[in-house]
Design a protein around this motif. Structure first.
Motif, PDB file in Angstrom:
ATOM      1  N   THR A  29       5.864  49.504   5.451  1.00 37.89           N
ATOM      2  CA  THR A  29       5.812  50.223   7.011  1.00 37.89           C
ATOM      3  C   THR A  29       5.859  51.524   7.020  1.00 37.89           C
ATOM      4  OG1 THR A  29       8.171  49.867   6.953  1.00 37.89           O
ATOM      5  CG2 THR A  29       6.836  47.979   8.177  1.00 37.89           C
ATOM      6  N   ASN A  30       6.541  52.148   6.029  1.00 40.61           N
ATOM      7  CA  ASN A  30       6.629  53.729   5.945  1.00 40.61           C
ATOM      8  C   ASN A  30       5.598  54.192   5.556  1.00 40.61           C
ATOM      9  OD1 ASN A  30       9.417  54.668   6.670  1.00 40.61           O
ATOM     10  ND2 ASN A  30       9.980  53.059   5.446  1.00 40.61           N
ATOM     11  N   TRP A  31       4.519  53.554   4.776  1.00 42.12           N
ATOM     12  CA  TRP A  31       3.423  53.921   4.187  1.00 42.12           C
ATOM     13  C   TRP A  31       2.105  53.794   5.229  1.00 42.12           C
ATOM     14  CZ3 TRP A  31      -1.346  51.224   2.495  1.00 42.12           C
ATOM     15  CH2 TRP A  31      -2.096  51.990   1.749  1.00 42.12           C
ATOM     16  N   LEU A  32       2.356  52.967   6.023  1.00 46.85           N
ATOM     17  CA  LEU A  32       1.280  52.897   7.213  1.00 46.85           C
ATOM     18  C   LEU A  32       1.751  54.006   8.066  1.00 46.85           C
ATOM     19  CD1 LEU A  32       1.662  49.081   8.107  1.00 46.85           C
ATOM     20  CD2 LEU A  32      -0.313  50.077   7.019  1.00 46.85           C
ATOM     21  N   PRO A  33       0.485  54.305   8.901  1.00 44.93           N
ATOM     22  CA  PRO A  33       0.623  55.539   9.763  1.00 44.93           C
ATOM     23  C   PRO A  33       1.489  55.355  10.764  1.00 44.93           C
ATOM     24  CG  PRO A  33      -1.590  54.364   9.850  1.00 44.93           C
ATOM     25  CD  PRO A  33      -0.897  53.472   9.026  1.00 44.93           C
TER      26      PRO A  33
ATOM     27  N   PRO B  90     -11.522  54.879   0.966  1.00 44.08           N
ATOM     28  CA  PRO B  90     -10.243  55.814   0.748  1.00 44.08           C
ATOM     29  C   PRO B  90      -9.017  55.407  -0.192  1.00 44.08           C
ATOM     30  CG  PRO B  90     -10.453  54.904   3.021  1.00 44.08           C
ATOM     31  CD  PRO B  90     -11.676  54.620   2.344  1.00 44.08           C
ATOM     32  N   PHE B  91      -7.987  56.202  -0.562  1.00 46.48           N
ATOM     33  CA  PHE B  91      -6.965  55.623  -1.572  1.00 46.48           C
ATOM     34  C   PHE B  91      -6.325  54.879  -0.822  1.00 46.48           C
ATOM     35  CE2 PHE B  91      -2.834  56.209  -3.057  1.00 46.48           C
ATOM     36  CZ  PHE B  91      -3.207  55.761  -4.411  1.00 46.48           C
ATOM     37  N   SER B  92      -6.008  54.980   0.425  1.00 47.90           N
ATOM     38  CA  SER B  92      -5.137  53.985   0.936  1.00 47.90           C
ATOM     39  C   SER B  92      -5.721  52.749   0.991  1.00 47.90           C
ATOM     40  CB  SER B  92      -4.837  54.454   2.555  1.00 47.90           C
ATOM     41  OG  SER B  92      -6.165  54.298   3.119  1.00 47.90           O
ATOM     42  N   LEU B  93      -6.642  52.327   1.290  1.00 50.09           N
ATOM     43  CA  LEU B  93      -7.364  51.206   1.137  1.00 50.09           C
ATOM     44  C   LEU B  93      -7.416  50.641  -0.300  1.00 50.09           C
ATOM     45  CD1 LEU B  93      -8.597  49.472   3.415  1.00 50.09           C
ATOM     46  CD2 LEU B  93     -10.653  49.983   2.769  1.00 50.09           C
ATOM     47  N   ILE B 165      -2.934  63.753   4.062  1.00 50.47           N
ATOM     48  CA  ILE B 165      -3.692  62.319   4.448  1.00 50.47           C
ATOM     49  C   ILE B 165      -3.597  62.401   6.128  1.00 50.47           C
ATOM     50  CG2 ILE B 165      -3.373  59.704   4.600  1.00 50.47           C
ATOM     51  CD1 ILE B 165      -3.038  60.066   1.708  1.00 50.47           C
ATOM     52  N   GLU B 166      -4.509  62.143   6.824  1.00 51.61           N
ATOM     53  CA  GLU B 166      -4.540  61.966   8.239  1.00 51.61           C
ATOM     54  C   GLU B 166      -5.141  60.674   8.743  1.00 51.61           C
ATOM     55  OE1 GLU B 166      -7.807  65.332   9.013  1.00 51.61           O
ATOM     56  OE2 GLU B 166      -5.680  65.696   8.728  1.00 51.61           O
ATOM     57  N   LEU B 167      -4.714  60.223   9.983  1.00 48.92           N
ATOM     58  CA  LEU B 167      -5.225  59.097  10.406  1.00 48.92           C
ATOM     59  C   LEU B 167      -6.054  59.723  11.597  1.00 48.92           C
ATOM     60  CD1 LEU B 167      -5.383  55.999  10.910  1.00 48.92           C
ATOM     61  CD2 LEU B 167      -3.756  56.166  12.618  1.00 48.92           C
ATOM     62  N   ARG B 168      -7.274  59.930  11.438  1.00 47.44           N
ATOM     63  CA  ARG B 168      -7.814  60.458  12.525  1.00 47.44           C
ATOM     64  C   ARG B 168      -8.994  59.652  12.959  1.00 47.44           C
ATOM     65  NH1 ARG B 168     -12.455  63.884  12.553  1.00 47.44           N
ATOM     66  NH2 ARG B 168     -12.630  64.998  14.302  1.00 47.44           N
TER      67      ARG B 168
ATOM     68  N   HIS D 407      -8.834  48.370  10.734  1.00 44.50           N
ATOM     69  CA  HIS D 407     -10.029  49.001  11.397  1.00 44.50           C
ATOM     70  C   HIS D 407     -10.245  50.444  11.233  1.00 44.50           C
ATOM     71  CE1 HIS D 407     -13.716  49.070  14.135  1.00 44.50           C
ATOM     72  NE2 HIS D 407     -13.055  49.716  14.962  1.00 44.50           N
ATOM     73  N   THR D 408      -9.152  51.020  11.720  1.00 47.48           N
ATOM     74  CA  THR D 408      -8.938  52.726  11.566  1.00 47.48           C
ATOM     75  C   THR D 408      -8.353  52.831   9.876  1.00 47.48           C
ATOM     76  OG1 THR D 408      -8.621  52.453  13.724  1.00 47.48           O
ATOM     77  CG2 THR D 408      -8.179  54.586  12.458  1.00 47.48           C
ATOM     78  N   LEU D 409      -9.192  53.640   9.084  1.00 46.43           N
ATOM     79  CA  LEU D 409      -8.607  53.750   7.686  1.00 46.43           C
ATOM     80  C   LEU D 409      -7.698  55.097   7.724  1.00 46.43           C
ATOM     81  CD1 LEU D 409     -11.839  52.975   6.058  1.00 46.43           C
ATOM     82  CD2 LEU D 409      -9.922  51.512   6.402  1.00 46.43           C
ATOM     83  N   VAL D 410      -6.687  55.162   6.974  1.00 43.64           N
ATOM     84  CA  VAL D 410      -6.238  56.211   6.786  1.00 43.64           C
ATOM     85  C   VAL D 410      -6.632  56.960   5.481  1.00 43.64           C
ATOM     86  CG1 VAL D 410      -3.809  57.117   5.930  1.00 43.64           C
ATOM     87  CG2 VAL D 410      -3.949  55.074   7.296  1.00 43.64           C
ATOM     88  N   MET D 411      -6.927  58.287   5.701  1.00 50.04           N
ATOM     89  CA  MET D 411      -7.764  58.839   4.736  1.00 50.04           C
ATOM     90  C   MET D 411      -7.746  60.451   4.778  1.00 50.04           C
ATOM     91  SD  MET D 411     -11.625  57.541   5.646  1.00 50.04           S
ATOM     92  CE  MET D 411     -12.092  57.358   7.511  1.00 50.04           C
ATOM     93  N   THR D 412      -7.992  61.210   3.644  1.00 51.18           N
ATOM     94  CA  THR D 412      -8.107  62.730   3.871  1.00 51.18           C
ATOM     95  C   THR D 412      -9.478  63.073   4.426  1.00 51.18           C
ATOM     96  OG1 THR D 412      -8.589  62.997   1.711  1.00 51.18           O
ATOM     97  CG2 THR D 412      -6.436  62.729   1.955  1.00 51.18           C
ATOM     98  N   PRO D 413      -9.509  64.178   4.802  1.00 49.79           N
ATOM     99  CA  PRO D 413     -10.835  64.652   5.261  1.00 49.79           C
ATOM    100  C   PRO D 413     -11.999  64.741   3.980  1.00 49.79           C
ATOM    101  CG  PRO D 413      -8.937  65.934   6.144  1.00 49.79           C
ATOM    102  CD  PRO D 413      -8.301  65.286   5.315  1.00 49.79           C
ATOM    103  N   ALA D 414     -11.493  64.837   2.905  1.00 47.44           N
ATOM    104  CA  ALA D 414     -12.282  64.972   1.920  1.00 47.44           C
ATOM    105  C   ALA D 414     -12.848  63.518   1.593  1.00 47.44           C
ATOM    106  CB  ALA D 414     -11.646  65.425   0.431  1.00 47.44           C
ATOM    107  N   GLU D 415     -11.850  62.515   1.685  1.00 48.57           N
ATOM    108  CA  GLU D 415     -12.465  61.221   1.778  1.00 48.57           C
ATOM    109  C   GLU D 415     -13.280  60.815   2.650  1.00 48.57           C
ATOM    110  OE1 GLU D 415      -8.623  59.118  -0.618  1.00 48.57           O
ATOM    111  OE2 GLU D 415      -8.565  59.352   1.428  1.00 48.57           O
ATOM    112  N   LEU D 416     -13.092  61.338   3.962  1.00 44.78           N
ATOM    113  CA  LEU D 416     -13.932  61.256   5.111  1.00 44.78           C
ATOM    114  C   LEU D 416     -15.324  61.532   4.735  1.00 44.78           C
ATOM    115  CD1 LEU D 416     -13.880  60.261   8.182  1.00 44.78           C
ATOM    116  CD2 LEU D 416     -13.739  62.763   8.414  1.00 44.78           C
ATOM    117  N   LYS D 417     -15.281  62.690   4.014  1.00 48.83           N
ATOM    118  CA  LYS D 417     -16.528  63.409   3.759  1.00 48.83           C
ATOM    119  C   LYS D 417     -17.423  62.631   2.818  1.00 48.83           C
ATOM    120  CE  LYS D 417     -16.471  68.236   4.290  1.00 48.83           C
ATOM    121  NZ  LYS D 417     -16.229  69.569   3.856  1.00 48.83           N
TER     122      LYS D 417
END
Lengths: 425, 333, 48, 644
Positions: A29-33, B90-93, B165-168, D407-417
């Protein structure tokens, strides 16, 4: 003997096991956003004490017209209609055409004497009218829709009361036809669909008071005096999602009848079965054209109009199209020539087809299924038989209207002519 | 027919079945390599892996012990998700997937008593027995594991300069309505007023296809193309969108390299063709500052163009963008 | 999924025929009957 | 002691007891009647003011104002705190602990009731089996009794925390629920009374399947009935906070307590909670049994607890299967009540909690399958099916991966690119509802297949149509899976409103496999030749740990969904009526919630382990004596071989 120690070890093992599981879950849970949902701040609401009366006036203008240049909009041939939708029925400028409700013109330069009286001045007279006392008696137990008891003492309080409780005082000649001016066609402004919050209503009243004379502003004090409490800056989170349709003000074939009716604000005056927004309109006839249109064409009044050369329809479909495109061609008996005349600029051919298809499919059964009924002043009379509900005031009024139709019409005309506020046509 | 032949036949059949969709998918291209060569490598890899597994297990009669199978499977999964799956996830996935795979590979090894014994016996031997091999591997393990932990810790502590890392959410939910030039625009229902066909009626999405291609700037053109022209004037002139979004609307304008994230690439099928016209209208009119909470951290250099353009110009430039890229706006009908 | 002795007596052809029949039956049940009726119950169009 | 001789006496005694209990049940409602009369008297005296209900329209739209408005709570005055610690977290923890133990003591009687009934019904055919079930029920009741007092203590702590930390809120809520709270307290006393008679009367009322035993079972029914009424009452308070009714817009009570209790979300929440309780009860009993299984010293004991854990797990799963549908219904009702609330849950602020829930559900299903695979270790003949296990596991893995892809992935901008956009062209397809529904239905279907295999693993089919049945089953399962996949893929090509409807036939396919498949399989097993008796107690240790995992995952899921249900009110104590003006009105991020949930579950299981240990302690002395006697009797005899 070796197994004897088992029990304690098992407790430790099991504990270790579930602690591991729980740590994994917590870590996950802490790892999730992480999103923290903050409570909305109260500052979102308009703080009445922090805004100048001019600010309120400006805000009221926006609510009424939806623009800060209503005359400019009028000059372009568009109707300036804001969130409050007031100009649909009230007339604010000479250039504007709206006479369903008392006019709110106030122009000192106007040669006609009656138009020089501003709403601020007029409002003070209203509370002194003997009719106001009658309304006080009539609604002594609270008006049935809003629950308010008419008790305005000053003009400002009257203006506020009229928005919260339009039935608390109905100006002579402007009541729903057939109700003997006891019911107003105006919706309760702080309820859906208009749904203005307290501060917005104060802003609208401020606008009316300050239009001519900025020194006449008493709206906030009036509100507080009327309700006997402070005008808190609530509102904020209650502010409704704005539902006014936008985009090109043209009815398109790609839209549903519901969308067209919403866009064209037909619902402001008409009840239409099958359209969820059009359930309350009390100014135009109930639109069940599957039943109405064929009858209307056959009616002697229509024949007369045809002879006069204004009306030309021979089929029901033509009749409906004619009524939308040229509302003045034939006026349904019992109604005034009130409908906006600019629809011919606002409908695409296919858009018109969509609406006509919908209207022609509606008949009495559809209206009954939707719980809608004709207005009292429609010649055909209610669909539901009157004996069903004699005891309610509404049905009673309808009954009465059937017999007194002529007299009411006459008296209406008279009232309009004699009234101190003009419904120019 | 010998048993071997049947088996060989099935293996080939299986490889074919697996290869067919892979070729189709890999042929779709993308990624840094040229589509053709890269997909051939990928398909070859998979087919070879299956073939050799079959060869080792059935043909040579050498079933791999579970203790070897487990890490092998793990590595295969890792390669699958990390390399074969393109574009890279991405790494998270990846971490999530590998977590699931790790757990399930362990479950696989312990599914039944025999397989669990097969899996755990060598470990037990290593931990308990007292002969040289076991001892050596024991010592090695007890050196390697702390070593790995130390390396991991070092890695963690090492200051990093990567982007956080950001959730954008790139396409956050738009507001119900926006106020542009003091006019309320309900995004759900609003329509582009310049979407007008030859007959003067509203042009349904998809019907504008007949205007696609060709030159809009020659002499007498239909009404729709006139709007396109005017939109083009806004794009290249009034607003100068091309500085960032590029001459070809591909997000590679002369300024684009200064931005992170890069400006939207309208030529990509994942941008404007996935969005309603009103969404684009919202983004153009309000720009980065009006992004919702969801779209945190609001990384967008897009200016709020309502301050510089009229509502009509915004609608027109949107017409132009769709026309130029040949995409249709999304509809929900 | 069974190593029943009786099963050995049944010919492969017979099995295939029965299997096909069952496959068609289950297809009819799921795709035609179940999907259709449940979509109709929800007032939703379902083209199959 | 009771004199149980003579048919007539027995009957009279049993009936007497029953009628007495019946009277007792009515007792708590007596004050309600009195109160109603008093209220009526008060109403007549003063002029009634009427106000509009916030929820009820048409019928009973207006009610007589009979309470103060909710008003506006002010921070330092209406709230208490202990230093800088979040008051809400204290309430959260005490609430959750009370709820866990409350659920446990309410769920165990349900479980016990079923076990006792089976025991009675089995008694005729096989007294030994009947007694086995009866003993199981008795043993569970013993644990429940210890947990009961813990529940009461935790309830006290909860009330004190409310009074100390949220006095303003508590004043308002107790003002409305005043009469119900008294009934609640009285019912609690009744519950204890029945519980004690039920437990301590177990042995003396046990005459196999005679009248006394049936009366004892009726006592169990009453115990459950009272328990459920208690739960429903407590639930109405919670659902009132989510979706108030029976009050006007200012929060003034309108005189009809039933309307307040019967608020829009009450029924779905109650149904959801009853099912959840039953599943939770099964999980906890299974955990208890596996704990005892692990610490058992003799093979006989091991066999007993192995069997018990299987039964409990089975009960838990039975309640778990309808739970998603109840949840679906609740969600629909929430959408119907306030769309905003539904969107906050599913697409807005709290959407990530559903990813967490998805993880928990995937964990539950994989664990159940794994347990079944482990459990087959004790079935002779199951070796035939070992080769299918890995296929089933592989299907589960694929489904889990699709199920967990957000559905919404957590990623860095580099990964997004690198990915070239926010959505991945391949994996992105798994982020949507169509894929999720397909995944979960596939998982349930796989679990059903595992169960079908489990059912037949120690049998050799003898019915002549076995081959037909096998083909039918294979096609049924294949067809269902094909249909699930087909509908899932089809969902990508149609508009959203139709797509939502597709989930219904998908679920129906799964249920077809469950009901038709298991029924046909059971039919096929009629007269089947046994390869060998089930060797209870021979399950692997991993199976026992898997069951523990199952129980912990159950409790954790409960905690996280509780957090969700409570958070959806956002900054309201009572939705849209009473605003939370404390500094803790914000919604905590998921990580914090996860930490608190883990802490809660840890506390609960630690306390529960203590309770288990206590009950073992109580039993130990008695057992020792029995064991010595048995040993004395067994001298010279062969060692009892158990059941294998």
């Amino acid at each position: 003997m070796a197994k004897k120690k088992g029990s304690g070890v098992i407790v430790v093992k099991v504990a270790l096991w579930y602690i591991t599981i729980l740590s994994i879950f917590a870590a996950y849970t802490n790892w999730l956003p992480q999103i923290r949902g903050d409570a909305p701040e109260a500052a979102e609401a308009i703080d009445v004490s922090a805004i100048t009366p001019e600010g309120l006036q400006e805000m009221g203008g926006m609510i009424i017209f939806g623009t800060d240049d209503p005359l400019g909009t009028l000059a372009r041939g568009e109707g300036p209609i804001g969130k409050g939708q007031c100009p649909l029925c009230h007339r604010f400028f000479m250039e504007q055409k709206a006479d369903r409700c008392p006019n709110l013109i106030a122009l000192k330069t106007e040669p006609q004497l009656l138009l020089q009286v501003s709403e601020e001045e007029r409002s003070h007279e209203r509370v002194k009218e003997p009719r106001y006392e009658e309304f006080k008696k009539l609604h002594a137990d609270g008006e049935k829709n809003s629950g308010h008891v008419p008790h305005a003492e000053t003009g400002g309080q009257y203006l506020i009361e009229s928005e919260y409780c339009p039935n608390c005082f109905v100006v002579e000649g402007f009541g729903l036809k057939g109700t003997n001016d006891t019911e107003s066609p105006m919706p309760i402004i702080n309820k859906p669909p208009i749904l203005l919050v307290d501060t917005e209503i104060v802003a609208v009243v401020s606008f009316l008071q300050m239009r001519d004379d900025p020194t006449k502003w008493t709206a906030k004090d009036d509100w507080e005096a009327y309700f006997g409490k402070d005008l808190a800056s609530e509102g904020g989170d209650e502010a409704p999602a704005e539902v006014k349709p936008a985009g090109p003000p043209v009815a398109l074939g790609s839209e549903t009848p519901e969308e067209i009716v919403t866009k064209m604000t037909c619902y402001a005056c008409h009840k239409i079965p099958g359209i969820s927004v059009a359930k309350t309109g009390a100014i135009g006839p109930l639109l069940i054209e599957g039943t109405n249109a064929p009858n209307r064409i056959k009616s002697p009044e229509y024949k007369a109009a045809m002879k006069a050369g204004t009306a030309h329809a021979t089929t029901a479909r033509e009749y409906i199209i004619e009524s939308i495109m040229d509302p003045g061609a034939f006026i349904v008996p019992g109604f005034a020539d009130d409908m906006m005349k600019d629809f011919k600029h606002k409908f695409t051919v296919s858009g018109l087809d969509v609406l006509v298809d919908h209207l022609i499919a509606q008949d009495e059964a559809a209206a009954l299924a939707d719980g809608l009924d004709r207005l009292a002043n429609e010649k055909e009379g209610p669909i539901k038989k009157p004996e069903a509900k004699v005891e309610t005031g509404e049905a009673f009024a309808k009954n009465q209207s059937k017999t007194n139709e002529m007299t009411i019409q006459v008296s209406n005309k008279k009232l309009i002519e004699n009234s101190t506020f003009i419904g120019l046509n | 027919m010998s048993k071997f032949k049947i088996k060989a036949f099935f293996a080939q059949l299986l490889a074919l079945i697996l290869a067919a969709p892979m070729i189709a998918w890999a042929g779709g291209g993308g990624g840094p390599f040229d589509a053709g060569t890269f997909s051939a490598i990928k398909v070859g890899l998979v087919v070879f892996a299956i073939f050799s597994a079959w060869l080792i297990k059935d043909k040579m009669g050498l079933p791999l012990p579970k203790l070897i199978q487990a890490p092998l499977l793990w590595i295969i999964c890792y390669i699958g998700f990390r390399v074969i799956l393109q574009p890279p996830i991405p790494f998270s996935l990846l971490a999530m997937y590998m977590g699931v795979c790790t757990v399930c590979i362990f479950l696989y090894c312990s599914l039944t008593r025999p397989s669990w014994e097969e899996f755990s016996h060598p470990i037990a031997v290593m931990l308990r027995e007292d002969h040289a091999t076991a001892k050596m591997s024991r010592y090695a393990t007890f050196l390697i594991i702390p070593g790995l932990i130390a390396a991991q810790t070092y890695n963690q502590m090492l200051p990093k300069f990567g982007e956080p890392i950001e959730l954008r959410t790139v396409h956050p939910a738009p507001p119900a309505s926006i106020n542009v030039h003091k006019k309320l625009v309900t995004l759900q229902t609003a329509e582009n007023p310049f979407r007008i066909g030859d007959d003067g009626n509203y042009l349904k999405v998809g019907d504008e296809q007949k205007y696609f291609g060709g030159n809009a700037w020659t002499g007498d053109v239909p009404k729709f193309l006139q709007e396109v022209q005017q939109g083009g004037v806004v794009f290249f002139g009034t607003a100068g969108c091309f500085f960032c979004h590029g001459d070809n609307l591909d997000g590679k304008g002369p300024f684009s390299f200064a931005f992170n994230p890069i400006p939207a690439n309208f030529a990509d099928p994942g941008t404007i063709s996935q969005l309603q016209e009103t969404f684009v209208f919202w983004r153009v009119a309000k720009g980065g500052p009006d992004l919702s909470r969801e779209a945190f951290p609001w990384a967008s250099a897009m200016p709020p163009w309502e301050k510089h353009l009229t509502t009509n110009e915004i609608w027109k430039v949107i017409i132009f963008e769709y026309w130029h890229t040949g995409f249709f706006p999304r509809t929900w009908g | 999924m069974s190593d029943n002795k009786e099963e050995a007596k049944v010919g492969l052809g017979q099995k295939i025929v029965f299997g096909l029949a069952m496959f068609v039956a289950s297809g009819l049940y799921y795709i035609v009957f179940l999907n259709k009726s449940l979509m109709v119950l929800q007032n939703l169009a379902y083209p199959y | 002691m009771l004199n149980l001789s003579g048919e007539k006496k027995k009957k009279v005694g049993a009936w007497l007891l029953l009628s007495m209990i019946g009277m007792l049940v009515l007792l708590p409602f007596a004050p309600a009647v009195v109160m109603a009369a008093e209220e009526a008297a008060v109403e007549e005296a003063k002029e009634p003011e009427k106000a509009k209900d916030v929820f009820y329209k048409e019928e009973g739209e207006f009610g007589i104002v009979s309470g103060p408005p909710a008003g506006e709570l002010v921070y330092p005055d209406d709230y208490g705190s202990y230093g800088d610690f979040q008051s809400r977290t204290i309430i959260w923890i005490s609430n959750q602990q009370h709820l866990y133990f409350g659920s446990f003591v309410l769920a165990v009687p349900m479980f016990v009731w079923v076990m006792e009934l089976i025991g009675i019904l089995q008694y005729e055919k096989n007294p030994k089996v009947g007694k086995k079930f009866d003993d199981l029920a008795h043993e569970m009741m013993k644990i429940s009794l210890t947990a009961y007092s813990v529940t009461a203590i935790l309830g006290g702590i909860l009330i004190f925390s409310f009074l100390a930390l949220y006095p303003g809120f508590f004043r308002y809520l107790s003002g409305i629920f005043k009469p119900v709270m008294h009934i609640y307290a009285l019912l609690f006393i009744l519950e204890s009374g029945v519980l004690y008679v039920y437990y301590y009367g177990w042995d003396s009322m046990n005459d196999g399947n005679g009248d006394w035993k049936w009366s004892h079972l009726s006592l169990g029914t009453i115990l459950n009935a009272v328990g459920i009424v208690l739960m429903v009452m407590a639930n109405t308070w919670v659902s009132f906070m989510m979706s108030p009714a029976g009050v006007d817009a200012e929060g003034r009570f309108l005189g009809d307590i039933w309307k307040v209790m019967h608020n829009p979300l009450m029924v779905p929440v109650v149904v959801h909670r009853i099912l959840g309780n039953a599943a939770f009860g099964g999980g906890v009993v299974a955990a208890y049994a596996s704990f005892k299984f692990l610490s058992a010293k003799t093979l006989e004991e091991k066999a007993h607890y192995d069997w018990m854990s299987y039964i409990a797990m089975f009960m838990g799963i039975l309640a778990l299967i309808p739970l998603p549908f109840a949840g679906y219904w609740l969600m629909r009702e929430i959408y119907a009540y306030r769309q905003q609330m539904g969107i906050t849950l599913m697409g807005g602020l709290l959407a990530w909690v559903f990813i967490m829930q998805a993880t928990m559900i995937a964990t539950l299903f994989i664990t159940v399958n794994y347990y079944l695979f482990q459990a087959m270790g004790r079935m002779p003949g199951s070796e035939r099916y070992y080769k299918y296990f890995k296929v089933l596991l592989a299907i589960l893995v694929v489904a889990t991966i699709a199920w967990l892809t957000p559905h919404t992935l957590v990623m860095t901008p580099a990964e997004l690119k690198a990915m070239g956009g926010a959505q991945h062209p391949v994996v992105g397809n798994y982020g949507v509802m169509s894929a999720k529904n397909t995944a979960i239905n596939t998982m349930i279907t796989t679990t059903v297949v595992s169960f079908i295999i489990y059912q037949r693993s120690n049998f050799k089919l003898t019915v002549p149509w076995a081959w037909k049945g096998n083909i039918f089953l294979a096609m049924l399962i294949l067809g269902a899976e094909v249909n699930i996949l087909f509908l899932g893929v089809y969902g990508y090509f149609i508009p959203a409103n139709v797509r939502i409807g597709l989930s219904v036939p998908q679920v129906a396919s799964t249920l077809s496999v469950l009901f038709i498949g298991v029924a046909v399989n059971t039919k096929m097993l009629k007269g089947a030749e046994s390869i060998g008796e089930i060797r209870w107690g021979k399950m692997s240790v991993r199976g026992a740990y898997a069951l523990f995992m199952l129980a912990v995952a159950f409790t954790w899921t409960m905690a996280v969904m509780g957090y969700l249900r409570s958070s959806v009110r956002l900054h309201w104590h009572v939705n849209e009526i009473l605003r939370d003006n404390s500094p803790w009105a914000f919604t905590n991020p998921l990580g914090y919630a996860g930490n608190i949930n883990s802490l809660n579950v840890l506390l609960f299981w630690t306390m529960l382990l203590f309770v288990f240990w206590l009950s073992a302690l109580a039993g130990a002395g008695k057992k020792k004596v029995e064991a010595e006697e048995a040993a004395a009797a067994a001298v010279g005899k062969a060692v009892p071989a158990g059941s294998h």
